[in-house]
Design a protein around this motif. Structure first.
Motif: not given
Length: 296
Positions: A1-10, A29-33, A88-91
Motif C-alpha cells: 500500500x503506497x498511499x493512505x489517508x491521514x487525519x491531522x486532527x486525530x 513506523x506507520x509508513x513501514x506498517x 478496507x483497502x484490501x477489500x
C-alpha cells in the motif's frame, strides 16, 4: 500500500505529548506498517534496522512509541487503525480485481432502470403524438403549424393581411467606389509637384492605386470630398516617388571614374617613352647672368 489517508486532527490530539524525535519514529513506523501491509517485527534488532535507529535515544524512542500505540502479539506489533485501513483497502482491491476480470464495473440497478425507462419513452412518444394529432382536423393542423396560438376551423375566411416584401434594385446594389474629380486632383498635385502632375496622373497603375486607396479608407465615411481628394493626391505622390526610386536603382549610372581615359578611336600605346612626346619644350633664348665674386 503506497498511499493512505491521514487525519491531522486525530493525530495531533493523540500525539501532542510526544517529542520531535518520537514524532519522527511514530511516522516512520506507520509508513513501514502500511508499506509492508503487515505487523511490525517483534525482534528489536530487525526493528531498529527498519526504522534506522542507531543511538540509544533513538532506540528508546522506538520502545516508548511501540509500548504506547502498538500492541505486542504473536504475529508482531499491531496497530488497530492501520489494520482497519488495510482491511478496507484490501477489500476494495479484491473487488476491483474481480470486476476487471469480468470486463469492468457492473452497471447499477438505477442506471439500468433509467435506460429501460428512456427507451420505453422513446418508443411510446411517436404513438402518443399520432393519437393526439388524429383528433385535430387536417386544415387546423396545417394552420397551427405556422401559428400555434391561433386555431382556425374549416369555415374560415382566407387570410388577406399577408405582407410581402419586395427587394428593390437599390437595396441589393453594392455601394459604388469613390472616384476623384480629375481637375481638382490635378490642381492639388500641381501645388505640390508642379510639372510632375501630368506624369503622376499618367501612371499605368492609376486604377490599381485608386482601388487600394478606397480599400484603405472605406471605413472613414466622415471624410469630405476635398479631404479625400487631398489624401489620394498624397497617396499618388508617394507611389510615384517609389516608382522613381525604383527606376533610379536599376538604371545604369556612369560616373567620372568609369569614363574611358582615352577615346576609343585613339589606340593606347604601352611604350613608356611615348609619354614624353607631349611635354612642352622651351624654345626661347637664354640670357647669361654675371655672378658676383662675393656670392659664395
Amino acid at each position: 500500500m503506497y498511499y493512505y489517508k491521514k487525519n491531522i486532527g486525530d493525530y495531533r490530539s493523540a500525539t501532542a505529548h510526544l517529542t520531535l524525535l518520537e514524532h519522527g519514529v511514530y511516522n516512520w513506523l506507520l509508513d513501514t506498517y502500511y508499506l509492508n501491509e503487515k505487523p511490525l517485527p517483534k525482534n528489536e534488532r530487525e526493528l531498529f534496522r527498519t526504522v534506522l535507529a542507531r543511538t540509544e535515544d533513538e532506540k528508546q524512542a522506538v520502545r516508548d512509541v511501540l509500548d504506547e500505540f502498538f500492541e505486542n502479539t504473536e504475529n508482531g506489533w499491531i496497530h488497530n487503525r492501520c489494520e482497519s485501513e488495510l482491511k478496507t483497502y484490501q477489500a476494495k482491491a479484491e473487488s476491483n480485481r474481480k470486476n476487471g476480470a469480468k470486463g469492468g464495473r457492473p452497471k447499477t440497478e438505477t442506471k439500468q432502470q433509467e435506460n429501460e425507462n428512456q427507451s420505453a419513452n422513446q418508443q411510446n412518444t411517436p404513438q402518443e403524438n399520432e393519437s393526439d394529432n388524429s383528433e385535430i382536423p387536417k386544415e387546423t393542423q396545417s394552420v397551427n403549424s405556422g401559428n400555434p396560438q391561433k386555431t382556425l376551423t374549416k369555415n374560415h375566411k382566407p387570410l388577406t393581411n399577408i405582407h410581402t416584401h419586395t427587394v428593390t434594385r437599390e437595396e441589393n446594389s453594392e455601394p459604388q467606389s469613390w472616384s476623384p474629380n480629375t481637375e481638382h486632383l490635378q490642381n492639388v498635385i500641381r501645388e505640390c509637384q508642379g510639372s510632375k502632375s501630368e506624369s503622376i496622373l499618367a501612371m499605368p497603375d492609376f486604377k490599381f492605386h485608386l482601388g487600394n486607396f478606397n480599400a484603405h479608407w472605406e471605413n472613414k465615411i466622415d471624410l469630405t470630398e476635398k479631404q479625400r481628394t487631398r489624401k489620394f493626391a498624397v497617396w499618388l505622390i508617394q507611389e510615384f516617388e517609389k516608382l522613381e526610386r525604383k527606376q533610379d536603382r536599376y538604371s545604369p549610372k556612369i560616373s567620372e571614374y568609369s569614363k574611358p581615359r582615352y577615346p576609343k578611336s585613339q589606340p593606347v600605346s604601352r611604350n613608356v617613352n611615348d609619354a614624353w612626346e607631349d611635354q612642352p619644350v622651351f624654345k626661347g633664348t637664354v640670357a647669361l647672368m654675371e655672378v658676383p665674386e662675393d656670392f659664395l
